[in-house]
Write an enzyme that holds these catalytic residues in place. Structure first.
Site, PDB file in Angstrom:
ATOM      1  N   THR A  14      41.440  19.679 -11.611  1.00  0.00           N
ATOM      2  CA  THR A  14      41.886  20.439 -12.773  1.00  0.00           C
ATOM      3  C   THR A  14      40.710  21.007 -13.564  1.00  0.00           C
ATOM      4  OG1 THR A  14      42.865  20.089 -14.963  1.00  0.00           O
ATOM      5  CG2 THR A  14      42.011  18.160 -13.898  1.00  0.00           C
ATOM      6  N   ASP A  15      40.987  22.069 -14.322  1.00  0.00           N
ATOM      7  CA  ASP A  15      39.947  22.614 -15.211  1.00  0.00           C
ATOM      8  C   ASP A  15      39.682  21.694 -16.403  1.00  0.00           C
ATOM      9  OD1 ASP A  15      42.315  23.038 -16.604  1.00  0.00           O
ATOM     10  OD2 ASP A  15      41.997  25.187 -16.951  1.00  0.00           O
ATOM     11  N   GLU A  16      40.568  20.713 -16.607  1.00  0.00           N
ATOM     12  CA  GLU A  16      40.422  19.859 -17.790  1.00  0.00           C
ATOM     13  C   GLU A  16      39.174  18.971 -17.715  1.00  0.00           C
ATOM     14  OE1 GLU A  16      43.981  18.180 -19.408  1.00  0.00           O
ATOM     15  OE2 GLU A  16      45.246  19.662 -18.428  1.00  0.00           O
ATOM     16  N   TYR A  31      43.323  11.234 -18.807  1.00  0.00           N
ATOM     17  CA  TYR A  31      43.696  11.990 -17.605  1.00  0.00           C
ATOM     18  C   TYR A  31      42.490  12.739 -17.048  1.00  0.00           C
ATOM     19  CZ  TYR A  31      45.337  16.023 -14.897  1.00  0.00           C
ATOM     20  OH  TYR A  31      45.492  16.985 -13.925  1.00  0.00           O
ATOM     21  N   LYS A  74      40.372  12.255 -13.515  1.00  0.00           N
ATOM     22  CA  LYS A  74      40.224  13.325 -12.517  1.00  0.00           C
ATOM     23  C   LYS A  74      38.735  13.622 -12.290  1.00  0.00           C
ATOM     24  CE  LYS A  74      42.895  15.465 -10.653  1.00  0.00           C
ATOM     25  NZ  LYS A  74      43.635  15.262  -9.372  1.00  0.00           N
TER      26      LYS A  74
HETATM   27  P1  NAD Z   1      52.987  15.765 -10.471  1.00  0.00           P
HETATM   28  O1  NAD Z   1      52.866  14.691 -11.501  1.00  0.00           O
HETATM   29  O2  NAD Z   1      54.129  16.719 -10.549  1.00  0.00           O
HETATM   30  O3  NAD Z   1      53.026  15.121  -9.008  1.00  0.00           O
HETATM   31  C1  NAD Z   1      52.213  14.058  -8.630  1.00  0.00           C
HETATM   32  C2  NAD Z   1      52.809  13.445  -7.369  1.00  0.00           C
HETATM   33  O4  NAD Z   1      51.955  12.375  -6.951  1.00  0.00           O
HETATM   34  C3  NAD Z   1      54.194  12.832  -7.574  1.00  0.00           C
HETATM   35  O5  NAD Z   1      55.046  13.216  -6.530  1.00  0.00           O
HETATM   36  C4  NAD Z   1      53.946  11.333  -7.556  1.00  0.00           C
HETATM   37  O6  NAD Z   1      55.055  10.594  -7.061  1.00  0.00           O
HETATM   38  C5  NAD Z   1      52.745  11.259  -6.635  1.00  0.00           C
HETATM   39  N1  NAD Z   1      51.947  10.042  -6.854  1.00  0.00           N
HETATM   40  C6  NAD Z   1      51.534   9.558  -8.058  1.00  0.00           C
HETATM   41  N2  NAD Z   1      50.830   8.423  -7.860  1.00  0.00           N
HETATM   42  C7  NAD Z   1      50.792   8.221  -6.519  1.00  0.00           C
HETATM   43  C8  NAD Z   1      50.200   7.243  -5.707  1.00  0.00           C
HETATM   44  N3  NAD Z   1      49.502   6.204  -6.223  1.00  0.00           N
HETATM   45  N4  NAD Z   1      50.335   7.333  -4.349  1.00  0.00           N
HETATM   46  C9  NAD Z   1      51.035   8.362  -3.806  1.00  0.00           C
HETATM   47  N5  NAD Z   1      51.631   9.318  -4.545  1.00  0.00           N
HETATM   48  C10 NAD Z   1      51.506   9.243  -5.878  1.00  0.00           C
HETATM   49  O7  NAD Z   1      51.591  16.522 -10.513  1.00  0.00           O
HETATM   50  P2  NAD Z   1      51.269  18.052 -10.214  1.00  0.00           P
HETATM   51  O8  NAD Z   1      51.416  18.829 -11.464  1.00  0.00           O
HETATM   52  O9  NAD Z   1      52.000  18.467  -8.992  1.00  0.00           O
HETATM   53  O10 NAD Z   1      49.710  17.949  -9.902  1.00  0.00           O
HETATM   54  C11 NAD Z   1      49.245  17.751  -8.564  1.00  0.00           C
HETATM   55  C12 NAD Z   1      47.733  17.707  -8.566  1.00  0.00           C
HETATM   56  O11 NAD Z   1      47.236  18.949  -9.079  1.00  0.00           O
HETATM   57  C13 NAD Z   1      47.154  16.616  -9.453  1.00  0.00           C
HETATM   58  O12 NAD Z   1      46.053  16.065  -8.804  1.00  0.00           O
HETATM   59  C14 NAD Z   1      46.725  17.352 -10.724  1.00  0.00           C
HETATM   60  O13 NAD Z   1      45.633  16.707 -11.326  1.00  0.00           O
HETATM   61  C15 NAD Z   1      46.336  18.692 -10.160  1.00  0.00           C
HETATM   62  N6  NAD Z   1      46.471  19.834 -11.090  1.00  0.00           N
HETATM   63  C16 NAD Z   1      47.658  20.060 -11.728  1.00  0.00           C
HETATM   64  C17 NAD Z   1      47.775  21.183 -12.559  1.00  0.00           C
HETATM   65  C18 NAD Z   1      49.070  21.519 -13.255  1.00  0.00           C
HETATM   66  O14 NAD Z   1      49.125  22.470 -14.038  1.00  0.00           O
HETATM   67  N7  NAD Z   1      50.173  20.806 -12.989  1.00  0.00           N
HETATM   68  C19 NAD Z   1      46.681  22.036 -12.749  1.00  0.00           C
HETATM   69  C20 NAD Z   1      45.490  21.766 -12.063  1.00  0.00           C
HETATM   70  C21 NAD Z   1      45.400  20.670 -11.225  1.00  0.00           C
END
Ligand code: NAD
Length: 355
Positions: A134-136, A160, A164
Protein backbone atom coordinates in the site's frame (compact mmCIF):
# COMPACT_ATOMS: atom_id res chain seq x y z
CA UNK A 1 3.30 -21.97 -21.24
CA UNK A 2 0.51 -22.25 -18.68
CA UNK A 3 1.38 -20.95 -15.23
CA UNK A 4 0.29 -22.17 -11.81
CA UNK A 5 -0.64 -19.24 -9.55
CA UNK A 6 -1.13 -19.24 -5.81
CA UNK A 7 -3.19 -16.19 -4.84
CA UNK A 8 -3.33 -15.49 -1.09
CA UNK A 9 -6.29 -13.49 0.24
CA UNK A 10 -8.19 -14.51 -2.90
CA UNK A 11 -11.59 -14.31 -1.20
CA UNK A 12 -11.05 -10.67 -0.20
CA UNK A 13 -11.78 -7.53 -2.20
CA UNK A 14 -8.73 -7.11 -4.44
CA UNK A 15 -7.70 -10.78 -4.38
CA UNK A 16 -11.11 -11.83 -5.75
CA UNK A 17 -11.04 -9.13 -8.42
CA UNK A 18 -7.54 -10.26 -9.37
CA UNK A 19 -8.57 -13.91 -9.66
CA UNK A 20 -11.54 -13.01 -11.90
CA UNK A 21 -9.31 -10.73 -13.98
CA UNK A 22 -6.64 -13.41 -14.34
CA UNK A 23 -9.05 -16.19 -15.28
CA UNK A 24 -10.55 -14.00 -18.00
CA UNK A 25 -7.19 -12.91 -19.35
CA UNK A 26 -5.22 -16.15 -19.02
CA UNK A 27 -7.86 -18.91 -19.10
CA UNK A 28 -5.25 -21.67 -19.49
CA UNK A 29 -3.50 -20.94 -16.17
CA UNK A 30 -4.11 -22.88 -12.97
CA UNK A 31 -5.29 -20.72 -10.07
CA UNK A 32 -5.05 -21.81 -6.45
CA UNK A 33 -7.02 -19.40 -4.27
CA UNK A 34 -5.87 -19.54 -0.65
CA UNK A 35 -7.73 -17.71 2.08
CA UNK A 36 -8.31 -18.01 5.84
CA UNK A 37 -11.86 -16.62 5.38
CA UNK A 38 -11.66 -13.98 8.11
CA UNK A 39 -14.60 -11.54 8.41
CA UNK A 40 -13.26 -9.90 5.21
CA UNK A 41 -13.02 -13.11 3.18
CA UNK A 42 -16.09 -14.39 1.38
CA UNK A 43 -16.27 -17.40 -0.90
CA UNK A 44 -19.22 -15.77 -2.64
CA UNK A 45 -16.61 -13.43 -4.17
CA UNK A 46 -15.32 -16.42 -6.13
CA UNK A 47 -18.73 -17.52 -7.43
CA UNK A 48 -18.50 -18.60 -11.03
CA UNK A 49 -14.92 -19.77 -10.62
CA UNK A 50 -15.36 -22.57 -8.10
CA UNK A 51 -15.78 -25.87 -9.90
CA UNK A 52 -14.21 -24.55 -13.10
CA UNK A 53 -11.19 -26.41 -14.54
CA UNK A 54 -7.87 -25.75 -12.85
CA UNK A 55 -9.37 -23.59 -10.11
CA UNK A 56 -8.79 -24.72 -6.52
CA UNK A 57 -9.83 -23.13 -3.25
CA UNK A 58 -7.65 -23.82 -0.20
CA UNK A 59 -9.03 -22.77 3.17
CA UNK A 60 -5.81 -22.00 5.04
CA UNK A 61 -3.97 -19.41 7.06
CA UNK A 62 -0.76 -18.03 5.55
CA UNK A 63 0.86 -18.57 8.98
CA UNK A 64 0.36 -22.34 8.49
CA UNK A 65 3.77 -23.10 7.00
CA UNK A 66 3.23 -26.87 6.46
CA UNK A 67 -0.07 -26.36 4.67
CA UNK A 68 1.26 -23.55 2.48
CA UNK A 69 4.31 -25.64 1.57
CA UNK A 70 2.13 -28.66 0.77
CA UNK A 71 -0.08 -26.44 -1.42
CA UNK A 72 2.91 -25.06 -3.32
CA UNK A 73 4.14 -28.62 -3.91
CA UNK A 74 0.78 -30.14 -4.79
CA UNK A 75 -0.02 -27.54 -7.45
CA UNK A 76 3.58 -26.99 -8.60
CA UNK A 77 3.07 -23.28 -8.11
CA UNK A 78 5.42 -21.02 -10.08
CA UNK A 79 3.83 -17.63 -9.32
CA UNK A 80 2.64 -16.44 -5.92
CA UNK A 81 0.62 -13.22 -5.64
CA UNK A 82 0.30 -12.20 -2.01
CA UNK A 83 -2.80 -10.17 -1.10
CA UNK A 84 -3.70 -11.78 2.25
CA UNK A 85 -3.68 -9.16 4.98
CA UNK A 86 -5.62 -7.47 7.70
CA UNK A 87 -6.46 -4.32 5.78
CA UNK A 88 -8.71 -1.95 7.74
CA UNK A 89 -6.89 0.95 9.45
CA UNK A 90 -9.65 1.51 12.04
CA UNK A 91 -9.44 -2.13 13.15
CA UNK A 92 -5.64 -1.84 13.40
CA UNK A 93 -6.08 0.99 15.92
CA UNK A 94 -8.46 -0.93 18.18
CA UNK A 95 -6.89 -4.39 17.69
CA UNK A 96 -3.38 -4.35 16.24
CA UNK A 97 -2.45 -7.94 17.21
CA UNK A 98 -4.12 -9.55 14.19
CA UNK A 99 -2.21 -7.15 11.92
CA UNK A 100 1.12 -8.23 13.38
CA UNK A 101 0.13 -11.91 13.14
CA UNK A 102 -1.03 -11.90 9.51
CA UNK A 103 0.80 -9.03 7.86
CA UNK A 104 4.20 -9.60 9.45
CA UNK A 105 4.40 -13.16 10.81
CA UNK A 106 2.16 -14.48 8.01
CA UNK A 107 4.25 -12.86 5.27
CA UNK A 108 7.42 -14.22 6.90
CA UNK A 109 5.94 -17.72 7.02
CA UNK A 110 4.84 -17.49 3.38
CA UNK A 111 8.31 -16.36 2.32
CA UNK A 112 9.86 -19.27 4.21
CA UNK A 113 7.56 -21.77 2.50
CA UNK A 114 8.20 -20.20 -0.92
CA UNK A 115 11.93 -20.30 -0.35
CA UNK A 116 11.86 -23.92 0.78
CA UNK A 117 9.81 -25.00 -2.24
CA UNK A 118 11.52 -22.93 -4.95
CA UNK A 119 15.09 -22.72 -3.69
CA UNK A 120 15.37 -25.67 -1.31
CA UNK A 121 16.00 -28.44 -3.88
CA UNK A 122 19.10 -29.40 -5.84
CA UNK A 123 18.12 -26.92 -8.59
CA UNK A 124 16.14 -23.69 -8.04
CA UNK A 125 12.71 -23.75 -9.70
CA UNK A 126 11.59 -20.86 -11.92
CA UNK A 127 9.34 -18.65 -9.82
CA UNK A 128 8.04 -15.22 -8.89
CA UNK A 129 6.75 -13.94 -5.55
CA UNK A 130 4.72 -10.75 -5.97
CA UNK A 131 3.90 -8.83 -2.83
CA UNK A 132 0.90 -6.47 -2.83
CA UNK A 133 1.35 -3.45 -0.61
CA UNK A 134 0.00 0.00 0.00
CA UNK A 135 0.96 3.65 -0.40
CA UNK A 136 0.23 4.08 3.31
CA UNK A 137 3.74 2.81 4.16
CA UNK A 138 5.11 6.19 3.01
CA UNK A 139 3.19 8.20 5.61
CA UNK A 140 1.38 11.46 5.01
CA UNK A 141 1.98 14.28 2.49
CA UNK A 142 1.72 18.06 2.82
CA UNK A 143 -0.94 19.66 0.54
CA UNK A 144 1.32 20.50 -2.41
CA UNK A 145 4.10 17.91 -1.93
CA UNK A 146 4.81 15.69 -4.95
CA UNK A 147 3.37 12.16 -4.91
CA UNK A 148 5.14 9.23 -3.28
CA UNK A 149 7.91 7.71 -5.39
CA UNK A 150 9.53 4.31 -4.92
CA UNK A 151 12.65 5.65 -3.16
CA UNK A 152 10.56 7.62 -0.67
CA UNK A 153 11.45 7.12 2.96
CA UNK A 154 9.00 4.83 4.78
CA UNK A 155 7.07 6.64 7.52
CA UNK A 156 4.13 4.41 8.44
CA UNK A 157 1.77 6.05 10.93
CA UNK A 158 -0.85 3.42 11.80
CA UNK A 159 -0.45 -0.15 13.07
CA UNK A 160 -1.82 -1.23 9.65
CA UNK A 161 0.74 0.70 7.62
CA UNK A 162 3.54 -0.23 10.03
CA UNK A 163 2.72 -3.93 9.62
CA UNK A 164 2.60 -3.57 5.82
CA UNK A 165 5.92 -1.70 5.89
CA UNK A 166 7.46 -4.56 7.88
CA UNK A 167 6.16 -7.07 5.33
CA UNK A 168 7.63 -5.01 2.46
CA UNK A 169 11.02 -5.12 4.18
CA UNK A 170 10.83 -8.88 4.74
CA UNK A 171 10.04 -9.41 1.05
CA UNK A 172 12.93 -7.16 0.02
CA UNK A 173 15.31 -8.94 2.40
CA UNK A 174 14.37 -12.38 1.06
CA UNK A 175 15.51 -11.22 -2.37
CA UNK A 176 18.77 -9.67 -1.21
CA UNK A 177 19.67 -12.42 1.24
CA UNK A 178 18.35 -15.57 -0.40
CA UNK A 179 17.81 -14.62 -4.03
CA UNK A 180 14.05 -15.13 -3.96
CA UNK A 181 12.62 -13.64 -7.18
CA UNK A 182 10.35 -10.97 -5.74
CA UNK A 183 8.53 -7.88 -6.94
CA UNK A 184 6.45 -5.50 -4.83
CA UNK A 185 3.74 -3.01 -5.75
CA UNK A 186 2.49 -0.18 -3.53
CA UNK A 187 -0.93 0.99 -4.59
CA UNK A 188 -3.30 3.77 -3.66
CA UNK A 189 -6.93 3.33 -2.49
CA UNK A 190 -8.93 0.88 -4.59
CA UNK A 191 -12.66 0.84 -5.22
CA UNK A 192 -14.98 -1.43 -7.21
CA UNK A 193 -16.96 -4.69 -6.93
CA UNK A 194 -16.73 -7.03 -3.89
CA UNK A 195 -15.48 -4.21 -1.65
CA UNK A 196 -16.42 -5.02 1.96
CA UNK A 197 -18.95 -2.43 3.15
CA UNK A 198 -16.85 -1.15 6.06
CA UNK A 199 -14.68 0.87 3.62
CA UNK A 200 -15.64 4.42 2.60
CA UNK A 201 -17.18 3.96 -0.86
CA UNK A 202 -19.22 0.76 -0.29
CA UNK A 203 -20.18 1.97 3.20
CA UNK A 204 -21.62 5.17 1.73
CA UNK A 205 -23.41 3.39 -1.11
CA UNK A 206 -25.04 0.79 1.13
CA UNK A 207 -25.93 3.38 3.80
CA UNK A 208 -27.56 5.72 1.28
CA UNK A 209 -29.62 2.82 -0.09
CA UNK A 210 -30.76 2.03 3.48
CA UNK A 211 -31.28 5.69 4.52
CA UNK A 212 -28.56 5.50 7.20
CA UNK A 213 -26.10 8.24 8.26
CA UNK A 214 -22.89 8.75 6.29
CA UNK A 215 -20.07 9.19 8.83
CA UNK A 216 -17.25 11.45 7.62
CA UNK A 217 -14.09 11.75 9.73
CA UNK A 218 -13.14 15.25 10.95
CA UNK A 219 -14.08 17.86 8.38
CA UNK A 220 -13.73 15.42 5.46
CA UNK A 221 -10.68 17.18 4.05
CA UNK A 222 -8.28 14.19 4.11
CA UNK A 223 -7.10 13.40 0.60
CA UNK A 224 -6.61 10.00 -1.05
CA UNK A 225 -5.73 8.85 -4.55
CA UNK A 226 -8.36 6.44 -5.94
CA UNK A 227 -7.90 3.66 -8.48
CA UNK A 228 -10.49 1.30 -9.97
CA UNK A 229 -9.62 -2.18 -8.70
CA UNK A 230 -9.32 -3.72 -12.18
CA UNK A 231 -6.68 -1.10 -13.01
CA UNK A 232 -4.72 -2.26 -9.95
CA UNK A 233 -4.99 -5.86 -11.24
CA UNK A 234 -3.71 -4.73 -14.65
CA UNK A 235 -0.76 -3.04 -12.94
CA UNK A 236 0.13 -6.22 -11.05
CA UNK A 237 -0.20 -8.20 -14.28
CA UNK A 238 2.31 -5.86 -15.97
CA UNK A 239 4.74 -6.16 -13.06
CA UNK A 240 4.48 -9.96 -13.22
CA UNK A 241 5.02 -10.02 -16.99
CA UNK A 242 7.61 -7.30 -17.44
CA UNK A 243 8.73 -6.00 -14.05
CA UNK A 244 12.33 -6.32 -12.91
CA UNK A 245 12.94 -8.77 -10.10
CA UNK A 246 13.88 -7.06 -6.84
CA UNK A 247 12.08 -3.84 -7.84
CA UNK A 248 9.15 -1.98 -6.36
CA UNK A 249 6.46 -0.27 -8.47
CA UNK A 250 3.99 2.36 -7.25
CA UNK A 251 0.53 2.04 -8.82
CA UNK A 252 -1.90 4.95 -8.69
CA UNK A 253 -4.71 6.67 -10.49
CA UNK A 254 -3.46 10.28 -10.53
CA UNK A 255 -6.88 10.92 -9.07
CA UNK A 256 -6.86 12.76 -5.74
CA UNK A 257 -10.09 13.45 -3.92
CA UNK A 258 -10.87 14.64 -0.42
CA UNK A 259 -13.17 12.31 1.52
CA UNK A 260 -16.07 14.78 1.69
CA UNK A 261 -16.02 15.33 -2.08
CA UNK A 262 -16.19 11.56 -2.66
CA UNK A 263 -19.14 11.20 -0.29
CA UNK A 264 -20.95 14.10 -1.97
CA UNK A 265 -20.26 12.63 -5.40
CA UNK A 266 -21.75 9.29 -4.35
CA UNK A 267 -24.80 11.06 -2.86
CA UNK A 268 -25.44 13.08 -6.02
CA UNK A 269 -24.83 10.13 -8.33
CA UNK A 270 -27.27 7.87 -6.44
CA UNK A 271 -29.90 10.66 -6.26
CA UNK A 272 -29.55 11.03 -10.03
CA UNK A 273 -29.95 7.29 -10.55
CA UNK A 274 -33.14 7.23 -8.46
CA UNK A 275 -34.61 10.07 -10.51
CA UNK A 276 -33.71 8.31 -13.76
CA UNK A 277 -34.80 4.77 -12.77
CA UNK A 278 -38.28 4.53 -11.27
CA UNK A 279 -37.80 0.95 -10.01
CA UNK A 280 -35.04 1.91 -7.54
CA UNK A 281 -37.46 3.66 -5.15
CA UNK A 282 -39.49 0.46 -4.78
CA UNK A 283 -36.34 -1.63 -4.19
CA UNK A 284 -34.79 0.82 -1.71
CA UNK A 285 -37.71 2.69 -0.10
CA UNK A 286 -35.54 4.17 2.71
CA UNK A 287 -33.09 5.90 0.38
CA UNK A 288 -33.60 9.68 0.64
CA UNK A 289 -34.34 10.03 -3.08
CA UNK A 290 -37.15 7.45 -2.72
CA UNK A 291 -38.99 9.83 -0.38
CA UNK A 292 -38.21 13.11 -2.10
CA UNK A 293 -35.03 13.88 -0.07
CA UNK A 294 -31.35 14.34 -0.80
CA UNK A 295 -28.66 11.82 0.12
CA UNK A 296 -26.32 14.65 1.18
CA UNK A 297 -28.61 15.22 4.18
CA UNK A 298 -27.35 11.89 5.59
CA UNK A 299 -23.77 13.23 5.96
CA UNK A 300 -22.58 13.38 9.60
CA UNK A 301 -19.16 14.65 10.65
CA UNK A 302 -17.67 12.37 13.33
CA UNK A 303 -14.60 12.56 15.57
CA UNK A 304 -11.46 12.15 13.48
CA UNK A 305 -9.56 8.86 13.36
CA UNK A 306 -6.55 8.82 15.73
CA UNK A 307 -3.37 9.69 13.80
CA UNK A 308 -5.37 10.16 10.58
CA UNK A 309 -2.95 10.69 7.67
CA UNK A 310 -3.67 13.96 5.89
CA UNK A 311 -2.89 13.12 2.30
CA UNK A 312 -1.65 10.27 0.12
CA UNK A 313 -0.69 10.69 -3.53
CA UNK A 314 1.21 8.37 -5.84
CA UNK A 315 3.83 9.20 -8.43
CA UNK A 316 3.19 6.32 -10.85
CA UNK A 317 5.88 7.55 -13.28
CA UNK A 318 8.09 4.48 -12.94
CA UNK A 319 5.47 1.85 -13.85
CA UNK A 320 4.17 4.10 -16.61
CA UNK A 321 7.62 4.79 -18.14
CA UNK A 322 9.13 1.34 -17.68
CA UNK A 323 6.11 -0.93 -18.17
CA UNK A 324 3.73 1.28 -20.16
CA UNK A 325 1.09 1.36 -17.44
CA UNK A 326 -1.94 3.67 -17.58
CA UNK A 327 -5.30 3.18 -15.84
CA UNK A 328 -8.09 2.25 -18.26
CA UNK A 329 -10.93 3.73 -16.19
CA UNK A 330 -11.53 7.37 -15.40
CA UNK A 331 -13.02 8.11 -12.00
CA UNK A 332 -16.37 8.83 -13.65
CA UNK A 333 -16.51 5.47 -15.46
CA UNK A 334 -15.10 3.53 -12.50
CA UNK A 335 -17.61 5.02 -10.05
CA UNK A 336 -20.44 4.34 -12.50
CA UNK A 337 -19.37 0.69 -12.82
CA UNK A 338 -19.11 0.43 -9.03
CA UNK A 339 -22.58 1.90 -8.45
CA UNK A 340 -24.02 -0.39 -11.13
CA UNK A 341 -22.45 -3.35 -9.35
CA UNK A 342 -23.78 -2.45 -5.89
CA UNK A 343 -27.26 -1.81 -7.29
CA UNK A 344 -27.21 -5.18 -9.07
CA UNK A 345 -25.71 -7.16 -6.18
CA UNK A 346 -27.78 -6.38 -3.11
CA UNK A 347 -27.85 -10.14 -2.37
CA UNK A 348 -24.06 -9.99 -1.94
CA UNK A 349 -23.79 -6.96 0.37
CA UNK A 350 -27.00 -7.20 2.44
CA UNK A 351 -25.86 -10.26 4.52
CA UNK A 352 -22.55 -8.52 5.34
CA UNK A 353 -24.25 -5.62 7.13
CA UNK A 354 -25.27 -5.55 10.78
CA UNK A 355 -29.05 -5.49 11.45
P1 NAD B 1 -9.46 -7.47 2.29
O1 NAD B 1 -9.45 -7.19 3.76
O2 NAD B 1 -10.70 -7.21 1.50
O3 NAD B 1 -9.04 -8.99 2.01
C1 NAD B 1 -8.03 -9.63 2.71
C2 NAD B 1 -8.20 -11.13 2.50
O4 NAD B 1 -7.14 -11.80 3.19
C3 NAD B 1 -9.50 -11.69 3.09
O5 NAD B 1 -10.11 -12.55 2.16
C4 NAD B 1 -9.06 -12.44 4.33
O6 NAD B 1 -9.90 -13.54 4.64
C5 NAD B 1 -7.67 -12.87 3.91
N1 NAD B 1 -6.80 -13.13 5.07
C6 NAD B 1 -6.64 -12.32 6.15
N2 NAD B 1 -5.76 -12.89 7.01
C7 NAD B 1 -5.36 -14.05 6.43
C8 NAD B 1 -4.46 -15.06 6.81
N3 NAD B 1 -3.79 -15.01 7.99
N4 NAD B 1 -4.27 -16.13 5.98
C9 NAD B 1 -4.94 -16.20 4.81
N5 NAD B 1 -5.82 -15.27 4.40
C10 NAD B 1 -6.03 -14.21 5.21
O7 NAD B 1 -8.23 -6.63 1.72
P2 NAD B 1 -8.05 -5.95 0.29
O8 NAD B 1 -8.60 -4.58 0.34
O9 NAD B 1 -8.50 -6.91 -0.75
O10 NAD B 1 -6.46 -5.82 0.25
C11 NAD B 1 -5.65 -6.86 -0.31
C12 NAD B 1 -4.20 -6.46 -0.23
O11 NAD B 1 -4.01 -5.24 -0.96
C13 NAD B 1 -3.72 -6.18 1.19
O12 NAD B 1 -2.43 -6.68 1.32
C14 NAD B 1 -3.72 -4.65 1.29
O13 NAD B 1 -2.74 -4.21 2.19
C15 NAD B 1 -3.39 -4.27 -0.13
N6 NAD B 1 -3.90 -2.95 -0.56
C16 NAD B 1 -5.23 -2.66 -0.43
C17 NAD B 1 -5.70 -1.42 -0.91
C18 NAD B 1 -7.16 -1.05 -0.84
O14 NAD B 1 -7.53 0.07 -1.20
N7 NAD B 1 -8.05 -1.96 -0.43
C19 NAD B 1 -4.81 -0.50 -1.48
C20 NAD B 1 -3.46 -0.86 -1.60
C21 NAD B 1 -3.02 -2.09 -1.15
Amino acid sequence: MARSLLVTGAAGFIGANFVHYWRQRYPGDCIVALDALTYAGNRANLAGLEGSPDFYFVHANICDYPQVLATLREHRVDTLVHFAAESHVDRSITGPDAFIATNIVGTHSLLQAAREYWLGGAQPLPHRFHHVSTDEVYGSLAPDAPGFHEAQQYQPNSPYSASKAASDHLVRASHHTYGLQVTTSNCSNNYGPWHFPEKLIPLCLTNILRGLPLPVYGDGSNIRDWLYVEDHCRGIDLVLQRGTVGETYNIGGNNEWCNLAIVELLCDELDRRFHAEGTLAARFPRAPAAIGGRARDLIRFVEDRAGHDWRYAIDAGKISRELGYAPAETFETGIRRTIDWYLANEAWWRPLLPG
